[in-house]
Structures are given as C-alpha cells and as structure tokens.
Design a protein around this motif. Structure first.
Motif, PDB file in Angstrom:
ATOM      1  N   GLY A 136       0.870  -1.172   0.000  1.00  0.00           N
ATOM      2  CA  GLY A 136       0.000   0.000   0.000  1.00  0.00           C
ATOM      3  C   GLY A 136       0.904   1.218   0.000  1.00  0.00           C
ATOM      4  O   GLY A 136       1.833   1.289  -0.796  1.00  0.00           O
ATOM      5  N   THR A 137       0.626   2.166   0.899  1.00  0.00           N
ATOM      6  CA  THR A 137       1.526   3.312   1.035  1.00  0.00           C
ATOM      7  C   THR A 137       2.951   2.820   1.260  1.00  0.00           C
ATOM      8  O   THR A 137       3.892   3.282   0.630  1.00  0.00           O
ATOM      9  N   GLY A 138       3.109   1.862   2.173  1.00  0.00           N
ATOM     10  CA  GLY A 138       4.392   1.199   2.383  1.00  0.00           C
ATOM     11  C   GLY A 138       4.319  -0.227   1.866  1.00  0.00           C
ATOM     12  O   GLY A 138       3.329  -0.616   1.251  1.00  0.00           O
ATOM     13  N   SER A 139       5.378  -0.998   2.107  1.00  0.00           N
ATOM     14  CA  SER A 139       5.325  -2.404   1.690  1.00  0.00           C
ATOM     15  C   SER A 139       6.102  -3.268   2.665  1.00  0.00           C
ATOM     16  O   SER A 139       7.045  -2.822   3.314  1.00  0.00           O
ATOM     17  N   ALA A 166       3.305   1.979  -3.027  1.00  0.00           N
ATOM     18  CA  ALA A 166       2.710   3.086  -3.775  1.00  0.00           C
ATOM     19  C   ALA A 166       3.597   4.323  -3.688  1.00  0.00           C
ATOM     20  O   ALA A 166       3.751   5.071  -4.654  1.00  0.00           O
ATOM     21  N   TYR A 167       4.197   4.531  -2.516  1.00  0.00           N
ATOM     22  CA  TYR A 167       5.094   5.686  -2.354  1.00  0.00           C
ATOM     23  C   TYR A 167       6.250   5.621  -3.346  1.00  0.00           C
ATOM     24  O   TYR A 167       6.551   6.586  -4.035  1.00  0.00           O
ATOM     25  N   GLN A 168       6.876   4.439  -3.429  1.00  0.00           N
ATOM     26  CA  GLN A 168       8.022   4.326  -4.347  1.00  0.00           C
ATOM     27  C   GLN A 168       7.606   4.449  -5.802  1.00  0.00           C
ATOM     28  O   GLN A 168       8.338   5.008  -6.617  1.00  0.00           O
ATOM     29  N   ILE A 169       6.446   3.928  -6.135  1.00  0.00           N
ATOM     30  CA  ILE A 169       5.955   4.047  -7.516  1.00  0.00           C
ATOM     31  C   ILE A 169       5.715   5.519  -7.849  1.00  0.00           C
ATOM     32  O   ILE A 169       6.101   6.007  -8.921  1.00  0.00           O
ATOM     33  N   ALA A 221       2.139   8.993  -1.821  1.00  0.00           N
ATOM     34  CA  ALA A 221       1.776   7.629  -2.251  1.00  0.00           C
ATOM     35  C   ALA A 221       0.464   7.637  -3.041  1.00  0.00           C
ATOM     36  O   ALA A 221       0.274   6.822  -3.953  1.00  0.00           O
ATOM     37  N   ALA A 222      -0.401   8.587  -2.722  1.00  0.00           N
ATOM     38  CA  ALA A 222      -1.703   8.654  -3.402  1.00  0.00           C
ATOM     39  C   ALA A 222      -1.563   9.029  -4.877  1.00  0.00           C
ATOM     40  O   ALA A 222      -2.535   8.954  -5.633  1.00  0.00           O
ATOM     41  N   LEU A 223      -0.357   9.418  -5.304  1.00  0.00           N
ATOM     42  CA  LEU A 223      -0.126   9.729  -6.719  1.00  0.00           C
ATOM     43  C   LEU A 223       0.219   8.487  -7.542  1.00  0.00           C
ATOM     44  O   LEU A 223       0.316   8.559  -8.770  1.00  0.00           O
ATOM     45  N   SER A 274      -3.229  -1.155  -1.796  1.00  0.00           N
ATOM     46  CA  SER A 274      -3.741  -0.451  -2.981  1.00  0.00           C
ATOM     47  C   SER A 274      -2.967  -0.765  -4.260  1.00  0.00           C
ATOM     48  O   SER A 274      -3.537  -0.706  -5.353  1.00  0.00           O
ATOM     49  N   VAL A 275      -1.691  -1.089  -4.142  1.00  0.00           N
ATOM     50  CA  VAL A 275      -0.883  -1.317  -5.351  1.00  0.00           C
ATOM     51  C   VAL A 275      -1.467  -2.434  -6.204  1.00  0.00           C
ATOM     52  O   VAL A 275      -1.448  -2.381  -7.435  1.00  0.00           O
TER      53      VAL A 275
END
Lengths: 323, 323
Positions: A136-139, A166-169, A221-223, A274-275
């Motif tokens: 998700g935001t983290g992993s 998601a943050y890293q993406i 991360a929401a981006l 979410s990813v």
C-alpha cells in the motif's frame, strides 16, 4: 460464552471486532489512527477505546454481560520489546477504564500484541500460516510456516526501503517525468499526466506541490495511480516503473518463501494493499512469476480484514498454550 | 572607486564579499542561513544584513566612505519570478536599513538576483561560461555558454531527483544494507559499517535513527562518507552505489554540454560539493568519462567560492547592459 477483541491499529484508522468463540463477529467499531509512535500513547489509547466501545455497543444488541477473555492488538511498527511494553500499558489502561461496558477476564497469555503484518496474514488467509505481501503506502512481506517460524522482508519505511510500495511508484514516476523534462531520459506521458492530475502550469511546479505544501508520505503515495494509469495506456517509462515494483515484490516474496516453506509444500500468498488494484496488471505479473517459481503456492486476495486476523489470534490464545 | 557586494545564501550559511572594481576582495562576512523558503524572509534579511555588516567592517580598515554600486545575491531555489520579487523586497529593506555603514547607489540593472548554481559556476570558473556540477547534500548541473544561453538538469530536491547527491548515496547505502540483512540481495560490509558508525546494536535500529530522531536531509546526507569508505575498501555493493552516482552525474553533465556547447568548443566543468571529496575515485571516474565524450572539456575544482562569483556578476552589471 467467551468473547475476544481483535484490533487492527494503523496510521489512518483503528478497527475493532468483537467475536465469540466460534469466530462469529458480533460487533465492529472504527475509530481514528493508533500509530502511537507518531500520535502518542494517549491518542492511541483513546482511538482504541473508542473502537472497542462502538463494537461493544453493537454486540450488546445481541448479548449482554460481555466478558472479554482475550485481546489481540496488531499495530504498525510494533515489534521491539519496548514497543510491546508500551502497548501492554495501553491494555492495562483499557482494563481500568470505567467507560467500557464490559468485564475483563484476561491473563497475561491472553493479551497478544503484534505487528500489523501478522494480523493481515492471519485475516487474509483465515489461518496463521502463509505469506502476506502488503503493498500500500508502504510495503512489507511477512510469512509464517506450520512450525511457527516467521520471516519478514522489507517494511523498512518509505526512506529505507518500502520497495514496490505506492510511495516508491509515485516517487519513481515523478523522478522519471523530471528526467524526461530535463532531456536526460526518454520522454514519457508521465509529464502530461502529472501536470493534468495536479493542475500544474509546468511540471517544474511539482517542486511547489511536493516540498512547499508539506505533503507527507501518504499524500505522495496517493499519486501512484497516475503512474499506473499511464502504464496501462502503454507508456514505456511508466511500464518499467510498474515492472520494477513487481520485481521488487517478487524478489521479497521469494526470499520469504525460501526461508519458510519446502518444495511442494502448499501455502497461500495473500496480497493486500492499494498497489494490487492497479490497472497495469501488476497483480497478474506478480502471480505468474510466483507460480512459475513456486508451483505449490496459491496467490489470493484477502478473505477477511486484518482485525479478524487479530480476533482469530486472540481466540487461539484461549485454546493453545502458545501460538 | 566602485564597490559591489557578492552574496551567497544557502541553507547553512550566508557569505558576503565586498569587492572593488578590480575584483579585489576588501571584506568578507559570514552569517547564518538565508534559504528564505524554509526560514522566512525576515530571518533571511537579518542573515544577509549581518554578513554584509561584517564584510563592510573589515573593508573599513582599508577604505572609508563605501558606496555600493551593485549587488548580486545568489540563493538556493530562487528562480521563479515570485521568488525574485521576494528577494528584491529584501534588497529594498537593506537599502533602507540604518544599521549598515554604507551608502547605496543602485539602479535596477545593478541588482542581480539569481540561483546558487549560477554564482557557483561563475565563482568556480572565474568567468560566466562553463558548467558547474554541484554534488553535495543535493545535486544540480547548470551551464552557460558564450551566448548567454543556460541549461539546468537536476536540482529537483532530495525527493524528486538530486541524482548523484550525498543524500542519494547515503539512502542507497542504507537500503542496500537492509536488503542484505533481509537476505534478498548480496551481502555487503555496509551493514557493519552503518552499525559501527551509528553505534547500533543491530542494523534494524536504523529505523530508530532515521525516522524517530527527526533526522533531516542534511543529517542523512552526512552518512554518504560511510558508503564511500566501504566502496574504497573494495565492497562490491558500495562500489556499485558510487558508480551509479557517478553515472547519474555524467549523464546530467553530458545533457547540459550537448545543449550548450558545440564540438571542439573549449569550456570548463567545475565540480563542487562534498561528493567529489570521496576516496572511492568518483571524481576520477567522472573526469575520465567526460573527457572521453567531450575531449575539448576541462574538469576543474573551483577556483573561487560562489560569493566571489556573485561579486563578479555584480561587477559585470556595472559594465555591461546585459550579462
């Protein structure tokens, strides 16, 4: 009849389930965040108490005289002995609270405090064996085998390594857009996509958005869906970012599998976060790779929420000397 | 005789040089930070005023009746029109200040406000043509050719892309150490090196250091020498991190060179910042690559500090209608 509480505490909300000894959910409550390392123990206590209260009130429609015989609290970032002591203190305060219309009958072995990956695994699989791949935001990737051995890979936070999150993406997407804008790397539709989504006059205004608006990890991360969308439309640069994320998650997962499960042993890999909802087929790619390497694995989406995993661990403490 | 002020304002200190129209330095003053986007315009004004005062007091030993005919202020992150307006307001307040024992004779064309990369280039080369490759806490490559055309690559900040910076080297080093610890990547001496340098019982305590002590970009960037040292001792993982940083800086530099200089045109590339002091031969590798691709380039270390570059730009404004 015995009742237990399963609590899932995170950075945005806290969920409490009150379940009976058959695993039936009698009440569910939600409250605010309970990541005590950021918001403090007092705020965490109040969130947990509030979630319990809501769950109990719902359960009271079905039964009265609720005696809680076990509690499991799964909290993000809780693993070290000093963290566990802090949360034990919170449980003590809950027991002393005059605001909860319940009676407690807890012995030390019926107070389970653990990190959020374990309850996500148990809730996701419905049983405390398997692997959870949370992105998700983290992993983090976390697993537990039939002998109770555990192995964790990643989960080091946005800075030290939430690979595939998601943050890293999102960050990789913005970096690639700016590199294209600089003329140092291949052009990509990410530039236009970020401009449109964030209503920027120029991609240089990303600086304004990211540094000056005080955006945190969650907002950034929401981006990630912007990158995912552009990848789904076939943009090569965005696809590579998604593929790299998939590879990181595959690598972390295979490391955990190899540490815990033998060849041909059957187990489930539950994917949460979410990813995995991305349109660019990251879940398909992940599943295909894992099954190629480990044909006895089964990749699933969660069967239950993490709070139910906490409830199952609490229940188990009533019947087993040790998990 | 004409006097000018050259001011270099950054996130940790502000330097002011008072120079005469021959370029001779008569006074030098240092003060606190002047990155107004972080500390505000008032604090920035006070830092700049303090640095000017110190420089002027020193110059008064050599001359009295100091009339300032031009000023150049180079500030990190100042490029957009709205930033320049803010700094013009600061100059207006300096002119009105009763605390500075100088007289001002400034026309609008003798107030030069620019970003810090330009003054680093001019100070580093001693002339406003060439390329500066700044790799300290952050990184940026900026160039200017004989026609006054400029090109910038990178400098997007620690999150959006300071490729090759000390911050990125430090973060990559910690991520590699944790990946090795997880068992997902090759083992590396970085694990022991971080443990020893930061006095950690286990590498997991990096989490404590990085997230819970409130470390900022500067503190994290200060860990880059750990990675550099381990690379210098031959550790393959650390060497790859340093090589990746070198590649990013080479790529950014060649993008700027191609945008500004024609084949066989002679120009200088000045390397500034802590990364270049590394023991693992990053400067040698960078220089060799640049010279192979662009034989007419010359890679140098800075001849003067950025504040002198600001002073030279101020002087130039006295003699030229436009830079």
């Amino acid at each position: 009849m015995s009742y237990v509480l399963g609590i899932d505490g995170g950075g945005s909300k806290t969920v409490c389930l009150l379940i009976d000894d058959k695993g039936k959910v009698l009440g569910r409550g939600e409250a605010g965040a309970s990541n005590y390392q950021s918001i403090g123990t007092k705020a965490t206590l109040l969130s947990i108490q509030s979630a319990i209260y809501t769950a109990v009130v719902e359960a009271q429609k079905l039964t009265d005289n609720i005696k809680i015989e076990a509690i499991c609290i799964g909290l993000a970032g809780v693993g070290r002995p000093e963290d566990i002591e802090v949360v034990k203190g919170i449980v003590q305060e809950l027991k002393n609270s005059s605001l909860l219309p319940i009676t407690w009958k807890l012995s030390a072995s019926n107070i389970i405090i653990c990190h959020d990956a374990l309850i996500a695994l148990v809730g996701g699989v419905g049983y405390p064996v398997g692997i959870v791949v949370a992105a998700g935001t983290g992993s983090i990737v976390f697993g537990r085998n039939h002998n109770g051995q555990t192995k964790r890979v990643g989960g080091w936070g946005y800075l030290l390594g939430d690979e595939g999150s998601a943050y890293q993406i999102a960050v990789a997407g913005m970096q690639a857009a700016l590199k294209a804008y600089d003329g140092r790397e291949m052009s990509t539709s990410l530039v236009e996509a970020f401009k449109q989504s964030l209503e920027l006059a120029t991609i240089e205004d990303l600086i304004e958005v990211i540094y000056r608006r005080g955006w945190g990890v969650k907002e950034i991360a929401a981006l990630a869906p912007i990158v995912d969308n552009v990848a789904a439309y076939g943009d090569e640069v965005a696809q590579k970012i998604i593929d790299d994320a998939a590879k990181e998650l595959i690598k972390a997962t295979s490391t955990v599998i190899e540490a815990l499960f033998s060849n041909n042993e059957r187990f489930e890999v539950v994917t949460t976060g979410s990813v995995w909802q991305g349109k660019s087929r990251i879940h398909d790619k992940f599943t295909a790779s894992v099954l190629t390497m480990f044909p006895s694995a089964k990749v699933i989406f969660p069967r239950h929420e993490p709070a139910l995993g906490a409830g199952l661990l609490a229940l188990q403490s009533l019947t087993l000397p040790n998990l």
